[in-house]
Design an enzyme around this catalytic site. Structure first.
Site, PDB file in Angstrom:
ATOM      1  N   GLY A  41     -25.143  31.678 -26.643  1.00  0.00           N
ATOM      2  CA  GLY A  41     -25.089  30.886 -28.088  1.00  0.00           C
ATOM      3  C   GLY A  41     -25.667  29.648 -28.005  1.00  0.00           C
ATOM      4  N   HIS A  42     -26.949  29.666 -28.553  1.00  0.00           N
ATOM      5  CA  HIS A  42     -27.557  28.318 -28.630  1.00  0.00           C
ATOM      6  C   HIS A  42     -27.399  27.843 -30.084  1.00  0.00           C
ATOM      7  CE1 HIS A  42     -30.137  29.564 -24.850  1.00  0.00           C
ATOM      8  NE2 HIS A  42     -29.035  29.327 -24.780  1.00  0.00           N
ATOM      9  N   ASP A  61     -23.450  26.436 -21.722  1.00  0.00           N
ATOM     10  CA  ASP A  61     -22.996  25.470 -22.690  1.00  0.00           C
ATOM     11  C   ASP A  61     -23.480  24.039 -22.436  1.00  0.00           C
ATOM     12  OD1 ASP A  61     -21.765  27.902 -23.952  1.00  0.00           O
ATOM     13  OD2 ASP A  61     -20.199  27.447 -22.435  1.00  0.00           O
ATOM     14  N   GLN A  78     -26.831  30.836 -20.349  1.00  0.00           N
ATOM     15  CA  GLN A  78     -25.987  30.539 -19.353  1.00  0.00           C
ATOM     16  C   GLN A  78     -26.390  29.335 -18.399  1.00  0.00           C
ATOM     17  OE1 GLN A  78     -26.664  34.372 -19.800  1.00  0.00           O
ATOM     18  NE2 GLN A  78     -25.447  34.210 -21.527  1.00  0.00           N
ATOM     19  N   LYS A 122     -28.449  23.498 -24.040  1.00  0.00           N
ATOM     20  CA  LYS A 122     -29.975  23.871 -23.828  1.00  0.00           C
ATOM     21  C   LYS A 122     -30.613  23.922 -25.193  1.00  0.00           C
ATOM     22  CE  LYS A 122     -28.463  27.492 -21.279  1.00  0.00           C
ATOM     23  NZ  LYS A 122     -27.296  27.291 -21.041  1.00  0.00           N
TER      24      LYS A 122
HETATM   25  P1  IMP Z   1     -20.434  38.191 -20.007  1.00  0.00           P
HETATM   26  O1  IMP Z   1     -21.637  37.582 -19.729  1.00  0.00           O
HETATM   27  O2  IMP Z   1     -19.919  38.448 -21.337  1.00  0.00           O
HETATM   28  O3  IMP Z   1     -20.143  39.618 -19.104  1.00  0.00           O
HETATM   29  O4  IMP Z   1     -19.205  37.181 -19.305  1.00  0.00           O
HETATM   30  C1  IMP Z   1     -19.136  36.762 -18.025  1.00  0.00           C
HETATM   31  C2  IMP Z   1     -18.924  35.321 -17.609  1.00  0.00           C
HETATM   32  O5  IMP Z   1     -19.830  34.404 -18.074  1.00  0.00           O
HETATM   33  C3  IMP Z   1     -17.526  35.031 -18.822  1.00  0.00           C
HETATM   34  O6  IMP Z   1     -16.833  34.010 -18.052  1.00  0.00           O
HETATM   35  C4  IMP Z   1     -18.287  34.406 -19.951  1.00  0.00           C
HETATM   36  O7  IMP Z   1     -17.391  33.246 -20.500  1.00  0.00           O
HETATM   37  C5  IMP Z   1     -19.441  33.795 -19.287  1.00  0.00           C
HETATM   38  N1  IMP Z   1     -20.450  33.578 -20.332  1.00  0.00           N
HETATM   39  C6  IMP Z   1     -21.309  34.389 -20.688  1.00  0.00           C
HETATM   40  N2  IMP Z   1     -21.986  33.915 -21.423  1.00  0.00           N
HETATM   41  C7  IMP Z   1     -21.938  32.570 -21.620  1.00  0.00           C
HETATM   42  C8  IMP Z   1     -22.631  31.290 -22.273  1.00  0.00           C
HETATM   43  O8  IMP Z   1     -23.596  31.568 -23.091  1.00  0.00           O
HETATM   44  N3  IMP Z   1     -22.043  30.163 -22.106  1.00  0.00           N
HETATM   45  C9  IMP Z   1     -21.038  30.094 -21.333  1.00  0.00           C
HETATM   46  N4  IMP Z   1     -20.316  31.070 -20.632  1.00  0.00           N
HETATM   47  C10 IMP Z   1     -20.986  32.331 -20.745  1.00  0.00           C
END
Ligand code: IMP
Length: 424
Positions: free
Chosen positions: A39-40, A12, A224, A15
């Site tokens: 989420g971009h 977040d 991420q 990007k």
């Molecule tokens: P997962 O990727 O859904 O398995 O989540 C694992 C961890 O990564 C959690 O703490 C999510 O909130 C975090 N996470 C996954 N994708 C994002 C992203 O695009 N931005 C910020 N945090 C993320």
């Protein structure tokens, strides 16, 4: 010029905006890891788009977008996104390719993601996005995953699904008391998307190899952030893919020798969604203020993001892990109005002070930040267009961050619009 763009915090970082700027200078934009957990947010022609799976470069007509082998693809989410884009007049035909080797997120992955989280003790919860990301990557590593290209041969696909589902149902029933999921139901779900998905499938590593030999410029769009990387992040509070630079190589099938530049993206403060240690987290009242001003709510789940001071220890760590050549500094405008601004320059643990990110998660969760305090500024920055127009204290803050990160800041963002960008 081939560039990799990496989030240098916990995701977040903003990007989407930088990808959009760099996409103009690129021919091909590649997503290489993660899935629709990302989420971009991109502002394009005065409209705001949130893309989860499809590279943000798709908004630029004529650009080719690739979903690489390292991505986990939920066909339902993929086509929802394609349909939204097409309903807004953005045609993806002939310029959006999906790797045959990308693993498919199946309905049982999403069920497992939810059940696992619900069955963990509060202190052990990861706070996943519940999109099935972790269970899908787990199956990939356990060699029981199904890949997009498997859909080409229905007999093969059917046999594999049948045997995988047997094990999944045993786990669902015995461990979670779930009634299980019928083969017919899952197979029907896959058939629903099969024909349409086959039209996007490509041998993407070969496509990228040939394109790079022809001198096409490729942008690798990271999702991420480094601290969420399964190897280098704050394990186990991470996502299940390599969000740092190595993911771009493994997840697209290109050689590291074709990469010219690695660009990091950081926010002028720090945020984190989901659970896990966060040494510089703000006290409640300041958290609320920055959450509101910075609109810090997850683009995928809508969850409020935890906010804190800039952590130079993790930023420097990201520089090292990724070999960052330059940094884009996002959302500086959000810090206007704070009388003073803190920066974590080191950590303290057991009476010792150190400035390198600790490899042990257990140590990291007990680290206390060592802060340096700088004077803030009151001016609204959203109309600033040049370095010299920035208030002196904002310039001092950026210069200090640059020196702590040992990396030049090449872009400063002071709003979501493309015009609200200072190039240095
Ligand atoms: P997962 O990727 O859904 O398995 O989540 C694992 C961890 O990564 C959690 O703490 C999510 O909130 C975090 N996470 C996954 N994708 C994002 C992203 O695009 N931005 C910020 N945090 C993320």
């Amino acid at each position: 010029m081939n560039r990799i763009l990496i989030g240098a915090q916990w995701g977040d970082e903003g990007k989407g905006k930088i990808i959009d700027l760099l996409a103009r200078k690129s021919d091909i934009i590649v997503r290489y890891q993660g899935g629709n957990n990302a989420g971009h947010t991109v502002r394009f022609s005065d409209k705001t788009y949130i893309l989860h799976l499809i590279p943000s470069g798709i908004l630029h007509s004529g650009k080719v977008c690739v979903i690489g082998n390292g991505v986990v693809l939920d066909p339902e989410a993929f086509f929802e996104e394609v349909d939204v884009l097409e309903s807004k007049g953005i045609n993806v035909d002939g310029r959006l390719f999906v790797s045959e080797q990308a693993h498919l997120i199946m309905p049982y992955h999403k069920i497992m993601d939810c059940l696992r989280e619900e069955n963990l003790k509060k202190s052990e919860m990861i706070g996943t996005t519940k999109r099935g990301i972790g269970p899908c990557y787990a199956d990939k590593m356990a060699r029981v995953g199904l890949r997009a290209g498997d859909l080409k041969n229905l007999g093969y696909f059917k046999d594999r699904l049948e045997s995988v589902l047997e094990e999944k149902n045993a786990v669902l029933r015995k461990i979670y008391g779930h009634p299980g999921i019928s083969f017919k139901e899952v197979y029907k779900h896959c058939l629903k998307y099969r024909k349409r998905l086959l039209g996007f499938l490509t041998d993407t590593p070969t496509y990228l190899y040939n394109a790079s030999r022809k001198g096409k410029s490729i942008l690798f769009e990271g999702a991420q952030g480094t601290l969420l990387d399964v190897d280098h992040g704050t394990y186990p509070y991470v996502t299940s893919s390599n969000a740092s630079v190595g993911g771009a190589i493994a997840g697209s099938g290109v050689s590291p020798t074709v990469i010219d530049r690695v660009i990091g993206v950081v926010k002028a403060y720090t945020t984190r969604v989901g659970e896990g240690p966060f040494p510089t987290q703000f006290p409640a009242s300041l958290m609320k203020q920055i959450q509101t001003k910075g609109e810090e709510f997850g683009a995928t789940t809508g969850r409020p993001r935890r906010c804190g001071w800039f952590d130079a220890v993790i930023a420097r760590y990201s520089v090292r892990i990724n070999g960052l050549d330059e940094m884009a500094m996002m959302k500086l405008d959000v810090l206007s109005g704070l009388p003073e601004i803190k920066i974590a320059v080191a950590y303290k643990l057991g009476g010792k002070e150190f400035s390198d990110f600790p490899p042990s998660s257990c140590d990291f969760s007990r680290c206390q930040p060592v802060y340096e305090t700088m004077k803030g500024w009151n001016e609204d920055l959203t109309g600033v267009r040049r370095w010299k127009q920035l208030p002196p204290n904002a310039r001092k803050y950026l210069k200090r961050l640059e020196s702590l990160m040992e990396t030049p800041i090449s872009v400063v963002s002071i709003g979501s619009k493309r015009s609200q960008t200072i190039f240095l």
